[in-house]
Write an enzyme that holds these catalytic residues in place. Structure first.
Site, PDB file in Angstrom:
ATOM      1  N   SER A   1    -126.616 -11.085  40.557  1.00 36.54           N
ATOM      2  CA  SER A   1    -125.506 -10.185  40.265  1.00 36.54           C
ATOM      3  C   SER A   1    -125.958  -9.129  39.250  1.00 36.54           C
ATOM      4  O   SER A   1    -126.794  -9.417  38.394  1.00 36.54           O
ATOM      5  CB  SER A   1    -124.377 -11.034  39.673  1.00 36.54           C
ATOM      6  OG  SER A   1    -123.128 -10.473  39.923  1.00 36.54           O
TER       7      SER A   1
ATOM      8  N   ALA B   1    -125.425  -2.088  36.344  1.00 38.96           N
ATOM      9  CA  ALA B   1    -124.713  -0.851  36.622  1.00 38.96           C
ATOM     10  C   ALA B   1    -125.552   0.318  36.096  1.00 38.96           C
ATOM     11  O   ALA B   1    -125.943   0.337  34.933  1.00 38.96           O
ATOM     12  CB  ALA B   1    -123.357  -0.879  35.934  1.00 38.96           C
TER      13      ALA B   1
ATOM     14  N   TYR C   1    -114.181   0.232  35.609  1.00 37.68           N
ATOM     15  CA  TYR C   1    -114.965   1.465  35.497  1.00 37.68           C
ATOM     16  C   TYR C   1    -114.366   2.540  36.408  1.00 37.68           C
ATOM     17  O   TYR C   1    -113.337   2.324  37.046  1.00 37.68           O
ATOM     18  CB  TYR C   1    -116.456   1.165  35.740  1.00 37.68           C
ATOM     19  CG  TYR C   1    -116.969   0.244  34.652  1.00 37.68           C
ATOM     20  CD1 TYR C   1    -116.983   0.685  33.324  1.00 37.68           C
ATOM     21  CD2 TYR C   1    -117.329  -1.073  34.913  1.00 37.68           C
ATOM     22  CE1 TYR C   1    -117.371  -0.167  32.290  1.00 37.68           C
ATOM     23  CE2 TYR C   1    -117.722  -1.927  33.884  1.00 37.68           C
ATOM     24  CZ  TYR C   1    -117.742  -1.469  32.570  1.00 37.68           C
ATOM     25  OH  TYR C   1    -118.106  -2.315  31.547  1.00 37.68           O
TER      26      TYR C   1
ATOM     27  N   LEU D   1    -118.699 -17.774  38.411  1.00 37.73           N
ATOM     28  CA  LEU D   1    -118.810 -19.215  38.188  1.00 37.73           C
ATOM     29  C   LEU D   1    -119.270 -19.995  39.423  1.00 37.73           C
ATOM     30  O   LEU D   1    -118.708 -21.027  39.764  1.00 37.73           O
ATOM     31  CB  LEU D   1    -117.496 -19.768  37.631  1.00 37.73           C
ATOM     32  CG  LEU D   1    -117.246 -19.432  36.147  1.00 37.73           C
ATOM     33  CD1 LEU D   1    -115.920 -20.022  35.669  1.00 37.73           C
ATOM     34  CD2 LEU D   1    -118.385 -19.937  35.260  1.00 37.73           C
TER      35      LEU D   1
HETATM   36  C1  LIG Z   1    -124.780  -9.908  30.438  1.00 35.53           C
HETATM   37  C2  LIG Z   1    -123.899  -9.510  31.601  1.00 35.53           C
HETATM   38  C3  LIG Z   1    -123.875  -8.177  32.024  1.00 35.53           C
HETATM   39  C4  LIG Z   1    -123.085  -7.801  33.128  1.00 35.53           C
HETATM   40  N1  LIG Z   1    -123.166  -6.514  33.618  1.00 35.53           N
HETATM   41  C5  LIG Z   1    -122.596  -6.197  34.800  1.00 35.53           C
HETATM   42  C6  LIG Z   1    -122.862  -4.970  35.451  1.00 35.53           C
HETATM   43  O1  LIG Z   1    -123.656  -4.150  34.992  1.00 35.53           O
HETATM   44  N2  LIG Z   1    -122.218  -4.734  36.629  1.00 35.53           N
HETATM   45  C7  LIG Z   1    -121.359  -5.639  37.191  1.00 35.53           C
HETATM   46  O2  LIG Z   1    -120.787  -5.370  38.264  1.00 35.53           O
HETATM   47  N3  LIG Z   1    -121.113  -6.828  36.614  1.00 35.53           N
HETATM   48  C8  LIG Z   1    -121.734  -7.133  35.454  1.00 35.53           C
HETATM   49  N4  LIG Z   1    -121.562  -8.374  34.916  1.00 35.53           N
HETATM   50  C9  LIG Z   1    -120.749  -9.361  35.638  1.00 35.53           C
HETATM   51  C10 LIG Z   1    -121.648 -10.220  36.537  1.00 35.53           C
HETATM   52  O3  LIG Z   1    -122.303  -9.433  37.522  1.00 35.53           O
HETATM   53  C11 LIG Z   1    -120.838 -11.330  37.226  1.00 35.53           C
HETATM   54  O4  LIG Z   1    -119.888 -10.720  38.053  1.00 35.53           O
HETATM   55  C12 LIG Z   1    -120.150 -12.240  36.217  1.00 35.53           C
HETATM   56  O5  LIG Z   1    -121.045 -12.617  35.180  1.00 35.53           O
HETATM   57  C13 LIG Z   1    -119.586 -13.498  36.904  1.00 35.53           C
HETATM   58  O6  LIG Z   1    -120.626 -14.213  37.526  1.00 35.53           O
HETATM   59  P1  LIG Z   1    -121.310 -15.529  36.833  1.00 35.53           P
HETATM   60  O7  LIG Z   1    -120.192 -16.488  36.535  1.00 35.53           O
HETATM   61  O8  LIG Z   1    -122.256 -16.019  37.895  1.00 35.53           O
HETATM   62  O9  LIG Z   1    -122.022 -15.065  35.584  1.00 35.53           O
HETATM   63  C14 LIG Z   1    -122.292  -8.754  33.785  1.00 35.53           C
HETATM   64  C15 LIG Z   1    -122.274 -10.081  33.328  1.00 35.53           C
HETATM   65  C16 LIG Z   1    -123.081 -10.464  32.266  1.00 35.53           C
HETATM   66  C17 LIG Z   1    -123.096 -11.907  31.833  1.00 35.53           C
END
Ligand SMILES: Cc1cc2nc3c(=O)[nH]c(=O)nc-3n(C[C@H](O)[C@H](O)[C@H](O)COP(=O)(O)O)c2cc1C
Length: 375
Positions: A28, A63, A187, A306
């Site tokens: 992601s 992003a 955004y 998650l």
């Molecule tokens: C450090 C960090 C930076 C993130 N930056 C972005 C981003 O640039 N673009 C985006 O769409 N989501 C961003 N997210 C959200 C993640 O892509 C993801 O949707 C979110 O962490 C939920 O997934 P997870 O539970 O597997 O971490 C970010 C999340 C984290 C932890």
């Protein structure tokens, strides 16, 4: 001839246009705030490179802003110059030489959520006199205690659309396999969609069709600027999880419009418009969004949020709730997550040649397990 061994659905390939992901596991996008004037650094080569050889099927940049004032912080990646494309080309060359994952760029504009300090410094707004920039948005509706954004004029909207086009062309020259447009997490494109950030009274505000107009114009322009065989997907917030906000029903309409325009997939995320959102977190809490969009609209989906366990991720694909799973923190925590998932699900996994040892047909990660006796 023997029938091929059954494989776990998580490890089956998935075709998006001419780009075939070797499996359904996706890194992601995750903001690193480590770019210099938008240019990727050694940090990004290390960070993204480790996932190129992780066994994932696709890896997304964080992003990446289409113009300087579209960044969240000064450390955000950008894609508005040849220098940016050259820095990304170095990373995509690494993917091509060593990686098995496809390489995607997530394009965005931060809108009213821009001009911030780097995430780890503080969640503070940076005013112009301290090196920030004027923030813009669909309407003069500020995000939670931040200054009022300057509403976009029509000329600026055209410019922002054209800057997305420039970024899409640079993405091709940098060697990216796919583009994801960021229309989630509060955004700019999401700001146009949600009535909580968009109170315009022109053709870009009011009715759902009007609120979708700018994001769809940007999608059309990006789609036309990127080679037709390469996929362009969209990450959406399926709900603001807030009163009077953007809803799943509206997301379904948006997804249908995107599908009609050639969108390759929808990544189903949520939230980000207001800190007053009410989210009940639980494992795979956003998967039902991906499932609903896939079922009702018939467009491929990516589930996110998650998803942490191999069996959980495999079940999402096996039950056809989504076509791909994006993992964020679980992959940061364990960049070899795909190896370990393959092991748990009994799937042999090919890995980068430098890790294969001296025997060309020794491909099982078993050889690398602590305590393994096989060479
Ligand atoms: C450090 C960090 C930076 C993130 N930056 C972005 C981003 O640039 N673009 C985006 O769409 N989501 C961003 N997210 C959200 C993640 O892509 C993801 O949707 C979110 O962490 C939920 O997934 P997870 O539970 O597997 O971490 C970010 C999340 C984290 C932890």
């Amino acid at each position: 001839m023997n029938a091929p061994a059954p494989t776990a659905p998580l490890f089956t390939p998935f075709a998006l246009g001419s780009v075939t992901l070797p499996n359904r596991i996706v890194l992601s996008p995750m903001g690193q705030h480590s770019a210099i004037e938008g240019t990727a650094t050694d940090w990004h080569l290390m960070h993204l490179g480790q996932f190129a050889v992780s066994g994932a099927g696709a890896v997304f940049t964080e992003a990446t802003a289409i113009e300087p004032s579209g960044r969240i912080s000064r450390g955000c990646l950008g894609l508005w110059s040849d220098e940016h494309a050259r820095a990304f080309a170095r990373i995509s060359a690494f993917f091509a030489e060593y990686g098995s994952a496809k390489f995607g760029v997530q394009l965005y504009h931060s809108g009213r959520k821009g001009s911030m300090l780097k995430r780890w410094e503080a969640r503070n707004f940076v005013p112009v006199e301290q090196g920030g920039w004027p923030i813009e948005g669909p309407s003069a509706l500020p995000y939670h205690g931040r200054p009022e954004p300057l509403p976009f004029s029509r000329d600026r909207l055209r410019e922002v659309r054209d800057n997305h086009v420039r970024a899409a062309r640079l993405a091709e020259s940098a060697g990216f396999d796919l583009i994801e447009l960021h229309a989630a997490h509060g955004y700019l494109l999401h700001q146009f969609l949600t009535p909580l950030a968009n109170s315009r009274d022109d053709e870009y505000g009011g009715s759902l069709a009007n609120r979708m107009r700018f994001p769809l114009e940007v999608f059309d322009a990006v789609r036309a600027a990127f080679p037709p065989q390469k996929p362009v997907g969209v990450r959406v917030s399926c709900s603001d999880w807030a009163d009077n906000g953007w809803t799943l029903e509206e997301t379904l309409e948006f997804a249908a419009a995107l599908k009609a325009r050639g969108c390759a997939y929808i990544c189903a995320s949520a939230g980000g418009t207001t800190p007053d959102q009410h989210i009940e977190l639980s494992p795979g809490y956003q998967v039902p969004f991906a499932e609903r969009i896939k079922r009702d609209i018939g467009i491929p989906t990516m589930a996110v949020g998650l998803i942490t366990e191999a069996e959980q991720a495999n079940a999402i694909i096996a039950k056809d709730q989504a076509d791909m799973v994006a993992l964020g923190r679980a992959l940061l925590y364990d960049p070899r997550w795909p190896w370990h998932a393959a092991d748990k699900l009994g799937v042999p996994l090919t890995y980068a040649p430098p890790y294969r040892g001296e025997y060309p047909n020794m491909r099982s990660t078993d050889r690398l397990k602590p305590g393994a006796t096989k060479k």
